[in-house]
Design an enzyme around this catalytic site. Structure first.
Site, PDB file in Angstrom:
ATOM      1  N   ALA A 263      -9.815  -4.757   0.722  1.00  0.00           N
ATOM      2  CA  ALA A 263     -10.201  -4.999  -0.661  1.00  0.00           C
ATOM      3  C   ALA A 263      -9.950  -3.700  -1.424  1.00  0.00           C
ATOM      4  CB  ALA A 263     -11.667  -5.390  -0.721  1.00  0.00           C
TER       5      ALA A 263
ATOM      6  N   GLU B  44      -9.334  -9.702   7.189  1.00  0.00           N
ATOM      7  CA  GLU B  44     -10.117 -10.919   6.933  1.00  0.00           C
ATOM      8  C   GLU B  44      -9.257 -12.023   6.331  1.00  0.00           C
ATOM      9  OE1 GLU B  44     -12.909  -8.349   4.848  1.00  0.00           O
ATOM     10  OE2 GLU B  44     -14.534  -9.197   6.028  1.00  0.00           O
TER      11      GLU B  44
ATOM     12  N   GLY C  55     -10.548  -6.302   4.155  1.00  0.00           N
ATOM     13  CA  GLY C  55     -10.198  -7.586   3.569  1.00  0.00           C
ATOM     14  C   GLY C  55      -8.812  -8.066   4.001  1.00  0.00           C
TER      15      GLY C  55
ATOM     16  N   GLU D 119     -14.831  -0.963   7.038  1.00  0.00           N
ATOM     17  CA  GLU D 119     -15.816  -0.908   5.946  1.00  0.00           C
ATOM     18  C   GLU D 119     -16.980   0.029   6.245  1.00  0.00           C
ATOM     19  OE1 GLU D 119     -14.451  -3.650   7.204  1.00  0.00           O
ATOM     20  OE2 GLU D 119     -13.878  -5.025   5.589  1.00  0.00           O
TER      21      GLU D 119
HETATM   22  N1  CAA Z   1      -8.115   0.151  -1.929  1.00  0.00           N
HETATM   23  C1  CAA Z   1      -7.540   0.830  -2.931  1.00  0.00           C
HETATM   24  N2  CAA Z   1      -6.482   1.670  -2.753  1.00  0.00           N
HETATM   25  C2  CAA Z   1      -6.015   1.810  -1.500  1.00  0.00           C
HETATM   26  C3  CAA Z   1      -6.572   1.128  -0.406  1.00  0.00           C
HETATM   27  C4  CAA Z   1      -7.668   0.256  -0.656  1.00  0.00           C
HETATM   28  N3  CAA Z   1      -8.240  -0.487   0.298  1.00  0.00           N
HETATM   29  N4  CAA Z   1      -5.895   1.492   0.713  1.00  0.00           N
HETATM   30  C5  CAA Z   1      -4.945   2.356   0.335  1.00  0.00           C
HETATM   31  N5  CAA Z   1      -5.014   2.565  -1.008  1.00  0.00           N
HETATM   32  C6  CAA Z   1      -4.169   3.414  -1.828  1.00  0.00           C
HETATM   33  C7  CAA Z   1      -4.520   4.894  -1.628  1.00  0.00           C
HETATM   34  O1  CAA Z   1      -5.638   5.244  -2.416  1.00  0.00           O
HETATM   35  C8  CAA Z   1      -3.233   5.562  -2.057  1.00  0.00           C
HETATM   36  O2  CAA Z   1      -3.193   5.572  -3.446  1.00  0.00           O
HETATM   37  P1  CAA Z   1      -2.721   6.929  -4.239  1.00  0.00           P
HETATM   38  O3  CAA Z   1      -1.282   7.110  -3.800  1.00  0.00           O
HETATM   39  O4  CAA Z   1      -2.859   6.548  -5.676  1.00  0.00           O
HETATM   40  O5  CAA Z   1      -3.610   8.009  -3.778  1.00  0.00           O
HETATM   41  C9  CAA Z   1      -2.163   4.581  -1.586  1.00  0.00           C
HETATM   42  O6  CAA Z   1      -2.814   3.322  -1.402  1.00  0.00           O
HETATM   43  C10 CAA Z   1      -1.544   4.990  -0.242  1.00  0.00           C
HETATM   44  O7  CAA Z   1      -2.596   5.177   0.675  1.00  0.00           O
HETATM   45  P2  CAA Z   1      -2.766   6.496   1.582  1.00  0.00           P
HETATM   46  O8  CAA Z   1      -2.198   7.680   0.885  1.00  0.00           O
HETATM   47  O9  CAA Z   1      -4.200   6.583   1.988  1.00  0.00           O
HETATM   48  O10 CAA Z   1      -1.836   6.094   2.807  1.00  0.00           O
HETATM   49  P3  CAA Z   1      -1.921   6.646   4.323  1.00  0.00           P
HETATM   50  O11 CAA Z   1      -0.680   6.116   4.977  1.00  0.00           O
HETATM   51  O12 CAA Z   1      -2.219   8.087   4.346  1.00  0.00           O
HETATM   52  O13 CAA Z   1      -3.212   5.908   4.939  1.00  0.00           O
HETATM   53  C11 CAA Z   1      -4.644   4.005   5.393  1.00  0.00           C
HETATM   54  C12 CAA Z   1      -3.200   4.527   5.142  1.00  0.00           C
HETATM   55  C13 CAA Z   1      -5.180   4.556   6.702  1.00  0.00           C
HETATM   56  C14 CAA Z   1      -4.558   2.478   5.435  1.00  0.00           C
HETATM   57  C15 CAA Z   1      -5.553   4.466   4.228  1.00  0.00           C
HETATM   58  O14 CAA Z   1      -4.930   4.150   3.002  1.00  0.00           O
HETATM   59  C16 CAA Z   1      -6.913   3.812   4.229  1.00  0.00           C
HETATM   60  O15 CAA Z   1      -7.772   4.193   5.005  1.00  0.00           O
HETATM   61  N6  CAA Z   1      -7.123   2.817   3.325  1.00  0.00           N
HETATM   62  C17 CAA Z   1      -8.409   2.174   3.179  1.00  0.00           C
HETATM   63  C18 CAA Z   1      -8.688   1.202   4.307  1.00  0.00           C
HETATM   64  C19 CAA Z   1     -10.052   0.592   4.134  1.00  0.00           C
HETATM   65  O16 CAA Z   1     -11.068   1.264   4.182  1.00  0.00           O
HETATM   66  N7  CAA Z   1     -10.082  -0.733   3.936  1.00  0.00           N
HETATM   67  C20 CAA Z   1     -11.341  -1.469   3.749  1.00  0.00           C
HETATM   68  C21 CAA Z   1     -11.587  -1.664   2.289  1.00  0.00           C
HETATM   69  S1  CAA Z   1     -13.196  -2.326   1.953  1.00  0.00           S
HETATM   70  C22 CAA Z   1     -13.051  -3.988   2.226  1.00  0.00           C
HETATM   71  O17 CAA Z   1     -12.013  -4.504   2.565  1.00  0.00           O
HETATM   72  C23 CAA Z   1     -14.322  -4.769   1.995  1.00  0.00           C
HETATM   73  C24 CAA Z   1     -14.272  -6.182   2.437  1.00  0.00           C
HETATM   74  O18 CAA Z   1     -14.442  -6.499   3.588  1.00  0.00           O
HETATM   75  C25 CAA Z   1     -14.130  -7.209   1.458  1.00  0.00           C
END
Ligand code: CAA
Length: 257
Positions: free
Chosen positions: A65, A111, A108, A131
Site C-alpha cells: 500500500a 495481499e 498490500g 507492515e
Molecule cells: N509506498 C510508497 N512508496 C513506495 C513504497 C510504498 N509501499 N515502496 C517503495 N516506494 C517508493 C520509494 O519511496 C521510492 O520513492 P523515491 O524514489 O521517491 O524515494 C521508490 O518507490 C523506490 O523505492 P526504494 O528507493 O526504496 O527502492 P529499493 O530498491 O531501495 O527498495 C523496497 C525496495 C525494499 C521494496 C523498499 O522500497 C521498501 O521497503 N518499500 C516498502 C515496502 C513496505 O513496507 N510495504 C508495506 C506497505 S504497508 C501496507 O501494505 C499495508 C497493508 O497491508 C494494506
C-alpha cells in the site's frame, strides 16, 4: 478507457492488467484501486473475456500500500473512510484471475496477489508482509490469507519479522502455484489464462466458487455445495458437448451455454 496507473490489454479471450507506477515500485494508492476496480468490472462485463492476468513490472508486482498516502492519516480517517476496504472487490471478481509476480510483492502487494486465484512467480519474486516494520500490521488480508495459504508457522515468521521470502521458498510453502524463469513469466501466465478461457465458462466459474467455498465453510457443507454445482452443470449444453466430444475422440466446441 484511459488509465493513469494501470495498463489494460485484451488478447483473444484473455485480459491483461499491468500495474504501472514505476516511480513508486507500483505502490498501491487509491487511484490504482479505483482503476483496477474499473478494469476488472469491464472484464467482468465482457462475455468474450474468459480469464485475466494481473501483473506489475519486472522489479515490482507491488511494494505495498502507498505508505506516503497513509502516513498522515489518523484512526478516524481510516475508520470512517473504511480505508482499503475497496481492495476486497478483487477477491469478488468472478472470472479466473492469475497473479503474475516478478520482483517485490510486499504488504498490500502480496495481499493483492493472494486475492487472485493463483500466483505464478518469476524466480526473482520476493514475497513479504513488512507492515510490522512500519508499526502496523497487514490490512488487506495478509494475516488471514497468508495463514490459510502457508500455515501458521510460516505466516507468523513472515508477519512478525517482516522478512521477505524468495520464489523457491514461496513455492515450497504453497503460496505460489508455479515458478518460472524471469523472461517467461508473462507468456506462462497468459498461456494458463488462455487455456482456462478456452473451457466452458459456467464450469470454470463454478469451480472457482467451489474452491473458494472451502475457505468459508465446513467440509460437509462444502462437499454438498460442490455436489449441487456439479449436478447443475448437467443443465448446460457444454456438459453434453464436453462428454460427447470425449466419447467421439474430438476436441469439444464449448459455447458457454
Ligand atoms: N509506498 C510508497 N512508496 C513506495 C513504497 C510504498 N509501499 N515502496 C517503495 N516506494 C517508493 C520509494 O519511496 C521510492 O520513492 P523515491 O524514489 O521517491 O524515494 C521508490 O518507490 C523506490 O523505492 P526504494 O528507493 O526504496 O527502492 P529499493 O530498491 O531501495 O527498495 C523496497 C525496495 C525494499 C521494496 C523498499 O522500497 C521498501 O521497503 N518499500 C516498502 C515496502 C513496505 O513496507 N510495504 C508495506 C506497505 S504497508 C501496507 O501494505 C499495508 C497493508 O497491508 C494494506
Amino acid at each position: 478507457m484511459a488509465y493513469e496507473t494501470i495498463l489494460v490489454k485484451t488478447k483473444d479471450a484473455v485480459g491483461l492488467v499491468t500495474i504501472n507506477r514505476p516511480q513508486a515500485l507500483n505502490a498501491l494508492n487509491s487511484k490504482v484501486m479505483t482503476e483496477l476496480q474499473q478494469a476488472l468490472a469491464a472484464f467482468q462485463a465482457d462475455a468474450a473475456v474468459g480469464a485475466v492476468v494481473l501483473t506489475g513490472s519486472e522489479k515490482a508486482f507491488a511494494a505495498g500500500a502507498d505508505i506516503k498516502e497513509m502516513q498522515s492519516l489518523d484512526f478516524v480517517d481510516m475508520f470512517l473512510g473504511d480505508f482499503i476496504s475497496g481492495w476486497e472487490e478483487i477477491a469478488g471478481f468472478r472470472k479466473p484471475l492469475i497473479a503474475a509476480v516478478s520482483g517485490f510483492a510486499l504488504g498490500g502487494g502480496c495481499e493483492v496477489a493472494m486475492m487472485c486465484d493463483f500466483i505464478i512467480a518469476s524466480e526473482t519474486a520476493k514475497f513479504g508482509q513488512p507492515e510490522i516494520t512500519l508499526g502496523v500490521i497487514p490490512g488487506m488480508g495478509g494475516t488471514q490469507r497468508l495463514t490459510r495459504a502457508v500455515g501458521k508457522a510460516k505466516a507468523m515468521d513472515l508477519i512478525l519479522t517482516g522478512r521477505m521470502m524468495d520464489a523457491a521458498e514461496a513455492e515450497r510453502a504453497g503460496l505460489v502455484a508455479r515458478v518460472v524463469a524471469p523472461g517467461q513469466l508473462i507468456d506462462e501466465a497468459l498461456a494458463a489464462a488462455a487455456r482456462i478461457a478456452a473451457l466452458s465458462q459456467p464450469s470454470v466459474l463454478m469451480a472457482k466458487e467451489s474452491v473458494n467455498r472451502a475457505f468459508e465453510t465446513t467440509l460437509g457443507e462444502g462437499l454438498l455445495f460442490e455436489r449441487r454445482l456439479f449436478h447443475s452443470l448437467f443443465a448446460t449444453m457444454d456438459q453434453k458437448e464436453g462428454m460427447t466430444a470425449f466419447a467421439e475422440k474430438r476436441k469439444p466446441d464449448f459455447r458457454n451455454r
